[in-house]
Design an enzyme around this catalytic site. Structure first.
Site, PDB file in Angstrom:
ATOM      1  N   SER A   1       7.958 -14.522  18.064  1.00 39.31           N
ATOM      2  CA  SER A   1       8.357 -15.930  17.903  1.00 39.31           C
ATOM      3  C   SER A   1       7.271 -16.800  17.311  1.00 39.31           C
ATOM      4  O   SER A   1       7.477 -18.013  17.159  1.00 39.31           O
ATOM      5  CB  SER A   1       8.744 -16.532  19.263  1.00 39.31           C
ATOM      6  OG  SER A   1       9.754 -15.786  19.864  1.00 39.31           O
TER       7      SER A   1
ATOM      8  N   THR B   1       7.459 -18.748  21.861  1.00 38.91           N
ATOM      9  CA  THR B   1       6.837 -19.925  21.240  1.00 38.91           C
ATOM     10  C   THR B   1       5.842 -20.525  22.205  1.00 38.91           C
ATOM     11  O   THR B   1       6.169 -20.755  23.368  1.00 38.91           O
ATOM     12  CB  THR B   1       7.914 -20.979  20.909  1.00 38.91           C
ATOM     13  OG1 THR B   1       8.692 -20.480  19.841  1.00 38.91           O
ATOM     14  CG2 THR B   1       7.285 -22.307  20.506  1.00 38.91           C
TER      15      THR B   1
ATOM     16  N   THR C   1       5.089 -21.955  16.273  1.00 36.54           N
ATOM     17  CA  THR C   1       6.259 -21.077  16.351  1.00 36.54           C
ATOM     18  C   THR C   1       6.650 -20.543  14.975  1.00 36.54           C
ATOM     19  O   THR C   1       6.291 -21.125  13.945  1.00 36.54           O
ATOM     20  CB  THR C   1       7.468 -21.864  16.917  1.00 36.54           C
ATOM     21  OG1 THR C   1       8.545 -20.961  17.187  1.00 36.54           O
ATOM     22  CG2 THR C   1       7.966 -22.927  15.941  1.00 36.54           C
TER      23      THR C   1
ATOM     24  N   ARG D   1      14.893 -24.344   7.619  1.00 37.74           N
ATOM     25  CA  ARG D   1      15.186 -24.909   8.948  1.00 37.74           C
ATOM     26  C   ARG D   1      13.884 -25.148   9.731  1.00 37.74           C
ATOM     27  O   ARG D   1      13.000 -24.303   9.792  1.00 37.74           O
ATOM     28  CB  ARG D   1      16.087 -23.956   9.727  1.00 37.74           C
ATOM     29  CG  ARG D   1      16.462 -24.457  11.134  1.00 37.74           C
ATOM     30  CD  ARG D   1      15.531 -23.911  12.187  1.00 37.74           C
ATOM     31  NE  ARG D   1      15.908 -24.342  13.549  1.00 37.74           N
ATOM     32  CZ  ARG D   1      15.137 -24.176  14.609  1.00 37.74           C
ATOM     33  NH1 ARG D   1      13.973 -23.589  14.494  1.00 37.74           N
ATOM     34  NH2 ARG D   1      15.529 -24.595  15.787  1.00 37.74           N
TER      35      ARG D   1
ATOM     36  N   THR E   1       9.804 -25.430  24.756  1.00 39.09           N
ATOM     37  CA  THR E   1      10.255 -24.255  24.022  1.00 39.09           C
ATOM     38  C   THR E   1      11.767 -24.183  24.184  1.00 39.09           C
ATOM     39  O   THR E   1      12.324 -24.733  25.127  1.00 39.09           O
ATOM     40  CB  THR E   1       9.579 -22.987  24.567  1.00 39.09           C
ATOM     41  OG1 THR E   1      10.076 -21.833  23.870  1.00 39.09           O
ATOM     42  CG2 THR E   1       9.823 -22.784  26.046  1.00 39.09           C
ATOM     43  N   GLY E   2      12.410 -23.505  23.260  1.00 37.32           N
ATOM     44  CA  GLY E   2      13.851 -23.372  23.362  1.00 37.32           C
ATOM     45  C   GLY E   2      14.535 -23.866  22.100  1.00 37.32           C
ATOM     46  O   GLY E   2      13.929 -23.907  21.027  1.00 37.32           O
TER      47      GLY E   2
HETATM   48  C1  SD4 Z   1      12.446 -23.835  17.572  1.00 36.49           C
HETATM   49  N1  SD4 Z   1      11.611 -24.403  19.737  1.00 36.49           N
HETATM   50  O1  SD4 Z   1      12.101 -23.566  16.420  1.00 36.49           O
HETATM   51  C2  SD4 Z   1      11.558 -23.405  18.705  1.00 36.49           C
HETATM   52  C3  SD4 Z   1      11.959 -22.035  19.160  1.00 36.49           C
HETATM   53  C4  SD4 Z   1      11.346 -21.521  20.422  1.00 36.49           C
HETATM   54  O2  SD4 Z   1      10.709 -19.699  21.650  1.00 36.49           O
HETATM   55  O3  SD4 Z   1      10.887 -22.241  21.270  1.00 36.49           O
HETATM   56  N2  SD4 Z   1      11.312 -20.222  20.597  1.00 36.49           N
HETATM   57  O4  SD4 Z   1      13.512 -24.392  17.820  1.00 36.49           O
END
Ligand code: SD4
Length: 324
Positions: A84, A186, A204, A214, A237-238
Site C-alpha cells: 500500500s 498506508t 501511500t 486518482r 487510513t482507509g
Molecule cells: C487512499 N487512504 O488512497 C488511502 C488508502 C489507504 O491503506 O489508507 N490504504 O484512499
C-alpha cells in the site's frame, strides 16, 4: 547494544494481542532496557513496528518530530512487501505505481505530492516541497521533475509480485473502489518530540488498481493529515473518498481544540462517516495525538490496528470500532 534490539525490549502486547508474524519474529530480538524520555510520543497506523522504531531512534537522539515522522514514513516506502506504500505498492489499473504523500510540521507548514511515479520516497519530496518551494503541492510530472532536481533517483517501483497481482486483476478488470475491508498498510504517523513539538506524515500508493490520476485523502492536508502545534494532530487510513468528504483529520483536531480527548474525537469523526452509503462496507481508521501527549485510535469496522510508543512502551493496539 544494537539500537533495534534495545527498542524492542519494551515492546508489549496491546489489548487484543499480536497478529503479525513479523512482530512475533521481532519479539525474539527483545531484551530489557527501557526507552528514555517518556514525554516523547509516537503513533502510527497499522502494525508498523519498524517505522515506529526508525522514528523513535530520531526522537531518542533528541531529534525533532518532523525528522522522526519522515524517518518512520520512509520505512514502508522502501519495503517491497508493503503493498500500500511506495516500492511494492499495487499499481493503478494501467500498471503504474503512483504515490501520494504529505507532511506537516509544528509551525503549521505543510507539503505534499500526488500522482508521483518512479520516486521511492514521496514523503521526503513532500518535505522538500514544504521547505524549498513557496508552495504546498506539486503533482505528477511536476513533482517528479522537482524530485529529480533535488537529487532523487528515478526507479521502477513495480515489484514482480505487484505486477503479478495486477495481471491477475486484469483478467476480470473489475473496477471496485472498495477498500480496507481487509488490512492495508498506508502509514500515517504522528510524533511529539522532547520539546513538545508536533509533526505528522502520511504516505501511500492509494487504492489498488485505481483509475489513472486518482488521489485519495492521504496527501490532502486536513483530510489525511492535520497538525496544529497548539492543539494536536491526526491522520488516518482507509477509503480516501470518504475521509475527504468529512475532512477527517482536521475535524478531529478541531474536536480536540474544543476540549475532547483524542480517543473521543476519533470516535466522533468515525461516526460522521456512517451516512456515506454508496461504497458499501468500506473501512476507515483514525489516530490522534494531542498537545498533552494523549493518544487515540478508532476504526469504522473491526480490523484496524495502530501502534504507539508511549512512556517507554511500544504497544500494538487492535482498535475498537463503530461496527462490531
Ligand atoms: C487512499 N487512504 O488512497 C488511502 C488508502 C489507504 O491503506 O489508507 N490504504 O484512499
Amino acid at each position: 547494544m544494537n539500537d533495534r534490539r534495545t527498542f524492542f525490549q519494551k515492546l508489549i502486547l496491546g489489548a487484543g494481542g499480536l497478529y503479525s508474524l513479523n512482530l512475533l519474529e521481532t519479539l525474539s530480538l527483545m531484551k530489557t532496557e527501557s526507552i528514555k524520555n517518556p514525554s516523547r510520543k509516537l503513533i502510527a497506523t497499522w502494525n508498523n513496528p519498524k517505522a515506529i522504531q526508525a522514528a523513535w531512534e530520531v526522537l531518542e537522539k533528541n531529534g525533532n518530530a518532523l525528522d522522526a515522522v519522515e524517518a518512520g514514513a520512509r520505512i514502508p516506502e522502501a519495503d517491497p512487501k508493503d503493498t500500500s506504500v511506495g516500492y511494492g505498492g499495487l499499481p493503478d489499473r494501467d500498471g503504474d505505481v503512483t504515490l501520494d504523500a504529505c507532511i506537516m510540521d509544528h509551525l503549521g507548514r505543510s507539503g505534499g505530492v500526488m500522482f508521483v511515479k518512479n520516486i521511492m520516497h514521496p514523503i521526503s519530496v513532500a518535505r522538500l516541497v514544504m521547505e524549498k518551494t513557496p508552495h504546498v503541492y506539486l503533482v505528477g510530472e511536476g513533482a517528479e521533475i522537482f524530485a529529480e532536481a533535488q537529487g532523487f533517483k528515478k526507479e521502477n517501483l513495480l515489484t514482480p509480485e505487484a505486477k503479478k497481482a495486477w495481471k491477475d486483476w486484469l483478467v476480470r478488470s473489475e473496477y471496485k473502489p472498495k477498500i480496507n475491508s481487509e488490512r492495508h498498510d498506508t502509514i500515517g504517523i504522528l510524533a511529539m518530540d522532547g520539546e513538545g513539538k508536533l509533526s505528522g506524515a502520511c504516505t501511500t500508493s492509494g487504492l489498488a488498481f485505481k483509475m489513472k490520476g486518482r488521489v485519495g485523502d492521504s496527501p490532502i492536508i486536513g483530510s489525511g493529515l492535520f497538525v496544529d502545534n497548539e492543539v494536536g494532530c491526526a491522520t488516518g487510513t482507509g477509503l480516501g473518498e470518504a475521509v475527504i468528504r468529512k475532512v477527517g483529520a482536521f475535524s478531529i483536531v478541531e474536536m480536540i481544540r474544543n476540549g475532547m480527548h483524542p480517543q473521543k474525537a476519533c470516535e466522533k469523526a468515525i461516526k460522521r462517516l456512517i451516512d456515506i452509503k454508496e461504497y458499501g462496507e468500506f473501512q476507515v481508521g483514525y489516530i490522534a495525538l494531542d498537545k498533552k501527549g494523549r493518544l487515540g485510535g478508532y476504526g469504522l469496522r473491526p480490523g484496524f490496528q495502530y501502534i504507539t510508543a508511549d512512556e517507554g512502551k511500544v504497544v500494538l493496539h487492535n482498535a475498537d470500532s463503530f461496527y462490531k
